[in-house]
Design a protein around this motif. Structure first.
Motif, PDB file in Angstrom:
ATOM      1  N   LEU A  99       0.604   2.257   6.115  1.00  0.00           N
ATOM      2  CA  LEU A  99      -0.802   1.862   7.599  1.00  0.00           C
ATOM      3  C   LEU A  99       1.014   0.982   8.165  1.00  0.00           C
ATOM      4  CD1 LEU A  99      -4.112   0.656   5.687  1.00  0.00           C
ATOM      5  CD2 LEU A  99      -2.843   2.644   6.588  1.00  0.00           C
ATOM      6  N   LEU A 100       2.212   0.731   8.268  1.00  0.00           N
ATOM      7  CA  LEU A 100       2.919  -0.540   8.869  1.00  0.00           C
ATOM      8  C   LEU A 100       3.937   0.539   9.350  1.00  0.00           C
ATOM      9  CD1 LEU A 100       3.621  -3.532   6.409  1.00  0.00           C
ATOM     10  CD2 LEU A 100       1.998  -3.472   8.506  1.00  0.00           C
ATOM     11  N   MET A 101       3.620   2.037   9.266  1.00  0.00           N
ATOM     12  CA  MET A 101       4.912   2.904   9.648  1.00  0.00           C
ATOM     13  C   MET A 101       4.484   3.343  10.623  1.00  0.00           C
ATOM     14  SD  MET A 101       6.500   4.313   6.442  1.00  0.00           S
ATOM     15  CE  MET A 101       7.637   5.335   6.491  1.00  0.00           C
ATOM     16  N   ARG A 102       2.930   3.147  10.746  1.00  0.00           N
ATOM     17  CA  ARG A 102       2.346   4.164  12.294  1.00  0.00           C
ATOM     18  C   ARG A 102       1.940   3.229  12.842  1.00  0.00           C
ATOM     19  NH1 ARG A 102      -2.810   6.269   8.456  1.00  0.00           N
ATOM     20  NH2 ARG A 102      -1.581   7.544   7.400  1.00  0.00           N
ATOM     21  N   PRO A 103       2.173   3.409  14.191  1.00  0.00           N
ATOM     22  CA  PRO A 103       1.832   2.797  15.591  1.00  0.00           C
ATOM     23  C   PRO A 103       0.377   2.069  15.750  1.00  0.00           C
ATOM     24  CG  PRO A 103       2.561   4.840  16.095  1.00  0.00           C
ATOM     25  CD  PRO A 103       2.593   5.175  14.496  1.00  0.00           C
ATOM     26  N   VAL A 104      -0.155   1.917  14.756  1.00  0.00           N
ATOM     27  CA  VAL A 104      -0.970   1.527  14.930  1.00  0.00           C
ATOM     28  C   VAL A 104      -1.852  -0.006  14.211  1.00  0.00           C
ATOM     29  CG1 VAL A 104      -3.838   2.449  15.104  1.00  0.00           C
ATOM     30  CG2 VAL A 104      -1.976   4.061  15.022  1.00  0.00           C
ATOM     31  N   ILE A 110      -6.958   0.209   8.275  1.00  0.00           N
ATOM     32  CA  ILE A 110      -7.998  -0.337   6.672  1.00  0.00           C
ATOM     33  C   ILE A 110      -9.489  -0.597   7.791  1.00  0.00           C
ATOM     34  CG2 ILE A 110      -8.455  -2.268   5.170  1.00  0.00           C
ATOM     35  CD1 ILE A 110      -4.952  -3.149   5.215  1.00  0.00           C
ATOM     36  N   ILE A 111     -10.135  -0.897   8.202  1.00  0.00           N
ATOM     37  CA  ILE A 111     -11.397  -0.771   8.539  1.00  0.00           C
ATOM     38  C   ILE A 111     -11.505   0.543   8.956  1.00  0.00           C
ATOM     39  CG2 ILE A 111     -12.296  -1.371  10.205  1.00  0.00           C
ATOM     40  CD1 ILE A 111     -10.933  -4.467  10.869  1.00  0.00           C
ATOM     41  N   ALA A 112     -10.802   1.641   9.640  1.00  0.00           N
ATOM     42  CA  ALA A 112     -11.615   2.838   9.968  1.00  0.00           C
ATOM     43  C   ALA A 112     -10.935   4.003   9.586  1.00  0.00           C
ATOM     44  CB  ALA A 112     -10.451   3.107  11.289  1.00  0.00           C
ATOM     45  N   GLU A 113     -10.271   3.250   7.919  1.00  0.00           N
ATOM     46  CA  GLU A 113     -10.632   4.572   7.136  1.00  0.00           C
ATOM     47  C   GLU A 113     -11.892   4.777   6.498  1.00  0.00           C
ATOM     48  OE1 GLU A 113      -5.889   4.767   6.046  1.00  0.00           O
ATOM     49  OE2 GLU A 113      -6.796   3.963   4.755  1.00  0.00           O
ATOM     50  N   ARG A 114     -12.703   3.838   6.223  1.00  0.00           N
ATOM     51  CA  ARG A 114     -14.156   3.912   5.327  1.00  0.00           C
ATOM     52  C   ARG A 114     -15.174   3.698   6.326  1.00  0.00           C
ATOM     53  NH1 ARG A 114     -14.586   0.534  -0.137  1.00  0.00           N
ATOM     54  NH2 ARG A 114     -16.858   1.471  -0.566  1.00  0.00           N
TER      55      ARG A 114
END
Length: 263
Positions: A99-104, A110-114
């Motif tokens: 997740l840290l490698m993405r520009p988001v 974490i919240i959006a994945e579920r």
């Protein structure tokens, strides 16, 4: 903001497609929440079959408090339930690195994945409980009351989110803080009952230390004339905003202390 709304929609749409591949699991999840919530309501009704009031509070007054608690918890459960998994699913496994490698924003990811579908069952129950309780209490709802109810329920949900995020952040140092989060959230059950039935120490803790009192009891006091605590009820949105800011700042502090499991 538009970018994040679009991203969340894409995450949610993908998640629902996966859930619909296993429709029986989806229905079981929703029905299981119905069973859990009805069990707690059944227990409450059994108690009041043997007593008329609980320290001056009748069945439907407490049921009203339950309804607000259910609605606030449902909002947290539907959209932010993935916060529970920060330790064992992201930090322990090294998935946070991805997740840290993405520009988001990683917390957004974490919240959006579920999206937790069984929370919709809790939302329906909360609305039904609130309707039944207010009907038996002969409450007359004005437009302002309905608007305030929405604000208070949203504030309740924000407080559940803030408390969850704050204690889940300890996973940056403990690898998995799930036992602590579970222990803390067990205190939320106390907030479903009038705070006045507890000792001053417990009431202080649930008001100023871990503010679960603002998730149900204090918001309900806005609608109960003569019960007091009206100022605390009106302060609920402010408390929710402050709690979210503290939790997010603590999350950022923990993120700076993060050391990859691959390091």
């Amino acid at each position: 903001m538009k970018r994040y709304i679009k991203l969340y929609w894409l995450y949610a749409k993908s998640h629902f497609k996966v859930m619909m591949e296993y429709r029986i699991d989806f229905l079981i999840g929703v029905l299981s929440v119905f069973g859990q919530q009805f069990a707690s309501l059944f227990f409450l009704s059994v108690v009041f079959q043997h007593i008329e009031t609980l320290n001056g509070w009748d069945f439907y007054e407490i049921l009203f408090i339950y309804g607000i608690a259910f609605l606030g918890r449902a909002l947290h459960h539907i959209f932010f339930d993935n916060l529970w998994t920060i330790g064992w699913q992201y930090i322990r496994t090294g998935n946070l690195d991805r997740l840290l490698m993405r520009p988001v924003n990683p917390l957004f990811q974490i919240i959006a994945e579920r999206v937790q579908q069984d929370g919709f069952g809790q939302l329906l129950i909360g609305g039904g409980v609130l309707y039944v309780a207010s009907d038996h209490l002969d409450m007359i709802w004005s437009f302002g009351d309905v608007l305030m109810l929405i604000v208070l329920v949203l504030s309740s949900g924000m407080l559940y989110i803030a408390i969850n995020l704050f204690f889940a952040t300890f996973s940056f140092w403990m690898v998995d803080s799930l036992p602590i989060v579970s222990a803390v959230f067990s205190l939320s059950d106390f907030a479903r009952y009038p705070m006045t039935i507890y000792s001053k120490v417990l009431m202080f803790v649930l008001t100023y230390i871990i503010p679960f009192g603002f998730t149900a009891f204090y918001p309900a006091m806005y609608f109960f004339d003569g019960r007091g605590y009206g100022v605390m009820a009106i302060a609920t949105p402010l408390v929710a905003i402050i709690a979210c800011l503290i939790a997010y700042r603590f999350w950022l502090f923990g993120l700076k202390a993060f050391a990859s499991t691959g390091s």
